[in-house]
Design a protein around this motif. Structure first.
Motif, PDB file in Angstrom:
ATOM      1  N   THR A  69       0.814  -1.220   0.000  1.00 58.05           N
ATOM      2  CA  THR A  69       0.000   0.000   0.000  1.00 58.05           C
ATOM      3  C   THR A  69       0.846   1.270   0.000  1.00 58.05           C
ATOM      4  O   THR A  69       0.637   2.145  -0.846  1.00 58.05           O
ATOM      5  CB  THR A  69      -1.001  -0.018   1.167  1.00 58.05           C
TER       6      THR A  69
ATOM      7  N   ARG B  29       1.195   4.029  -3.149  1.00 63.29           N
ATOM      8  CA  ARG B  29       0.908   5.453  -2.954  1.00 63.29           C
ATOM      9  C   ARG B  29       2.071   6.299  -3.465  1.00 63.29           C
ATOM     10  O   ARG B  29       1.890   7.253  -4.233  1.00 63.29           O
ATOM     11  CB  ARG B  29       0.632   5.754  -1.477  1.00 63.29           C
TER      12      ARG B  29
ATOM     13  N   ARG C  26       2.404   6.072  -7.356  1.00 62.99           N
ATOM     14  CA  ARG C  26       1.330   6.810  -8.042  1.00 62.99           C
ATOM     15  C   ARG C  26       1.505   8.321  -7.921  1.00 62.99           C
ATOM     16  O   ARG C  26       1.023   9.067  -8.755  1.00 62.99           O
ATOM     17  CB  ARG C  26      -0.025   6.370  -7.498  1.00 62.99           C
ATOM     18  N   GLU C  27       2.202   8.761  -6.861  1.00 58.91           N
ATOM     19  CA  GLU C  27       2.461  10.191  -6.659  1.00 58.91           C
ATOM     20  C   GLU C  27       3.751  10.634  -7.350  1.00 58.91           C
ATOM     21  O   GLU C  27       4.176  11.776  -7.197  1.00 58.91           O
ATOM     22  CB  GLU C  27       2.527  10.504  -5.167  1.00 58.91           C
TER      23      GLU C  27
END
Length: 189
Positions: A8, A12, A15-16
């Motif tokens: 997870t 994150r 994706r950022e």
């Protein structure tokens, strides 16, 4: 799964547009979304690496190659399934990747990973992942997590906890160039 707590936060960060430090089926790697040009540039900067040098792209499945290479060999699946160890293949005609991961001749180096953590991460990201050894340019690739330079550890946005205590030394992948006629040149055994 023993690595679920790392998936997870890794997703994150990726994706950022951030960088992760993570275990692969070979050595520890610095990774980012291989379609994000800015993130790829951040890896070059962190590693102090010449941008003319290529980086490896990881995919989870052979069928994913069809999205990222223009002219796959008709028997590509059988060729790749015949490899007996981690093998990075250089393909002509890269597609859909950040321009700075594509070599100036239009080729790209891709490895289909067998490592369970990497496969889960890539499948859930739904994008290819850059993988370059976790070292500063010119330094040897670290054999274990403990051997990674603190500048690298501090320079990424997330450090995967999974397998940090693993002391098994894994060699880098074999590198071959696959030509459209099916012939291969071994670049690194």
């Amino acid at each position: 799964m023993p690595f679920e707590n790392d998936i997870t936060p890794s997703l994150r960060v990726l994706r950022e547009g951030g960088l992760i430090l993570y275990p692969t089926d070979t050595v520890w790697g610095i990774g980012c979304d291989a379609t994000n040009e800015t993130a790829v540039q951040d890896i070059f900067t962190l590693k102090q690496r010449d941008e003319a040098k290529s980086m490896v792209i990881l995919l989870a499945d052979i069928r994913d190659l069809m999205q990222y290479i223009a002219h796959p060999h008709p028997d590509l699946a059988n060729i790749l399934e015949g490899f007996d160890r981690p093998t990075t293949v250089i393909y002509d005609g890269a597609l859909g990747l950040a321009p700075n991961v594509v070599h100036k001749d239009g080729s790209v180096a891709i490895r289909i990973v067998q490592d369970e953590f990497c496969r889960h991460l890539i499948k859930r990201l739904r994008k290819p992942l850059v993988s370059t050894s976790a070292n500063l340019s010119g330094q040897p690739a670290p054999a274990t997590f403990a051997a990674i330079d603190p500048l690298i550890k501090d320079g990424v946005n997330y450090v995967v906890q999974y397998r940090q205590d693993d002391t098994e030394v894994k060699p880098p992948s074999r590198i071959i160039r696959l030509h459209n006629n099916g012939s291969m040149d071994v670049i690194r055994e």
